[in-house]
Design an enzyme around this catalytic site. Structure first.
Site, mmCIF file in Angstrom:
data_model
loop_
_atom_site.group_PDB
_atom_site.id
_atom_site.type_symbol
_atom_site.label_atom_id
_atom_site.label_comp_id
_atom_site.label_asym_id
_atom_site.label_seq_id
_atom_site.Cartn_x
_atom_site.Cartn_y
_atom_site.Cartn_z
ATOM 1 N N LYS A 13 0.824 -1.214 0.000
ATOM 2 C CA LYS A 13 0.000 0.000 0.000
ATOM 3 C C LYS A 13 0.858 1.264 0.000
ATOM 4 C CE LYS A 13 -2.535 -0.421 3.680
ATOM 5 N NZ LYS A 13 -1.978 -1.665 4.277
ATOM 6 N N ARG A 88 -9.538 1.575 9.226
ATOM 7 C CA ARG A 88 -9.140 0.196 9.518
ATOM 8 C C ARG A 88 -10.216 -0.551 10.283
ATOM 9 N NH1 ARG A 88 -3.292 1.037 9.326
ATOM 10 N NH2 ARG A 88 -2.165 -0.907 9.537
ATOM 11 N N ARG A 156 11.666 -3.610 11.778
ATOM 12 C CA ARG A 156 10.623 -2.925 12.531
ATOM 13 C C ARG A 156 10.100 -3.873 13.589
ATOM 14 N NH1 ARG A 156 6.114 -0.114 8.704
ATOM 15 N NH2 ARG A 156 4.682 -1.086 10.163
HETATM 16 P P1 AMP Z 1 0.890 0.725 9.121
HETATM 17 O O1 AMP Z 1 2.163 1.465 8.914
HETATM 18 O O2 AMP Z 1 -0.253 1.270 8.287
HETATM 19 O O3 AMP Z 1 1.026 -0.766 8.983
HETATM 20 O O4 AMP Z 1 0.440 1.010 10.638
HETATM 21 C C1 AMP Z 1 1.251 0.621 11.715
HETATM 22 C C2 AMP Z 1 0.452 0.566 12.999
HETATM 23 O O5 AMP Z 1 -0.109 1.849 13.282
HETATM 24 C C3 AMP Z 1 -0.721 -0.381 13.023
HETATM 25 O O6 AMP Z 1 -0.356 -1.712 13.281
HETATM 26 C C4 AMP Z 1 -1.544 0.219 14.163
HETATM 27 O O7 AMP Z 1 -0.945 -0.078 15.431
HETATM 28 C C5 AMP Z 1 -1.358 1.713 13.931
HETATM 29 N N1 AMP Z 1 -2.395 2.288 13.049
HETATM 30 C C6 AMP Z 1 -2.189 2.909 11.850
HETATM 31 N N2 AMP Z 1 -3.347 3.320 11.313
HETATM 32 C C7 AMP Z 1 -4.324 2.950 12.174
HETATM 33 C C8 AMP Z 1 -5.747 3.076 12.186
HETATM 34 N N3 AMP Z 1 -6.401 3.661 11.181
HETATM 35 N N4 AMP Z 1 -6.425 2.572 13.255
HETATM 36 C C9 AMP Z 1 -5.792 1.987 14.283
HETATM 37 N N5 AMP Z 1 -4.456 1.825 14.342
HETATM 38 C C10 AMP Z 1 -3.714 2.300 13.306
#
Ligand code: AMP
Length: 224
Positions: A13, A88, A156
């Site tokens: 993404k 999400r 990470r």
């Molecule tokens: P990502 O980089 O999009 O994979 O996001 C990393 C982490 O950020 C996720 O595993 C959640 O802990 C948090 N996070 C990001 N966006 C959201 C969202 N819309 N709702 C809840 N947690 C989020």
């Protein structure tokens, strides 16, 4: 143009969001990046979300909704934006509808779980620049070190296999209903329902990019 990009962690993404943001000249709003930078800055938000993020858990809906509402109200979002990582959950998706935020396209990128585990568990990052490597698919010249600076690469915290599996299970439980939500809106032809576009994330990134752009452009043309 307002676009939502949906798909499991590791579906590509972030990469596609960058392409689409450049192509349509709209800011990319990546909620994960916003939270990571809050953690790096040591802000109150960062301190509050650090643990849950490292464990691969979701941050509370009200916190995320507030962050996104504030961000999309900024002047650079006047002509549109691309959301990567939001909504999400169903509650987050409904918050956009309730706030009257009209979305033009919902693009889902789908990749099977085992492929995601392969991709993410091999991912290595250069913390200074954000450069991304993969231990198998795009390894650095010297294993464990950044090609340009020679500095150490990191994994990470939430890319460890156990955490990836937790993130995937949360994705199936919490985020897949968001896909059905938008598919239903599109099928019912609700006024101003976003167009729903499905894309397989298995192919090379350029192919995925071209197919998404082709779908968006052809729908735009039909509407014009
Ligand atoms: P990502 O980089 O999009 O994979 O996001 C990393 C982490 O950020 C996720 O595993 C959640 O802990 C948090 N996070 C990001 N966006 C959201 C969202 N819309 N709702 C809840 N947690 C989020």
């Amino acid at each position: 143009m307002r676009i939502i990009l949906l798909g499991p962690p590791g579906a590509g993404k972030g990469t596609q969001a960058q392409f689409l943001s450049e192509r349509y000249d709209i800011p990319k709003i990546a909620t994960g990046d916003m939270l990571r930078s809050a953690i790096k800055d040591g802000s109150q938000l960062g301190i509050a979300v650090n643990k849950a993020m490292n464990e691969g858990k979701l941050i509370a809906d009200d916190v995320m909704i507030a962050i996104v509402q504030e961000r999309i109200a900024k002047s650079d979002c006047k002509n549109g934006f691309l959301l990567d990582g939001f909504p999400r959950t169903l509650v987050q998706a409904e918050s956009l509808t309730k706030a009257g935020v009209k979305i033009d396209f919902v693009v889902e990128i789908r990749v099977i779980d085992e492929e995601i585990v392969r991709r993410l568990s091999g991912r290595r990052i250069h913390p200074g620049s954000g450069r991304v490597y993969h231990a198998v698919y795009s390894p650095p010249k010297k294993p464990g070190f950044d090609d340009e600076t020679g500095e150490l690469l990191i994994q990470r915290e939430d890319d460890h296999e156990e955490t990836i599996r937790r993130r995937l299970s949360i994705y199936h439980k919490e985020t897949e209903p968001v896909i059905s939500y938008y598919q239903d809106l599109a099928a019912q032809d609700v006024n101003h329902a976003p167009y729903y576009i499905y894309e397989s994330g298995r192919g090379p990134i350029e192919q995925v990019r071209d197919e998404i752009i082709k779908s968006i452009d052809s729908i735009k043309q039909q509407g014009a």
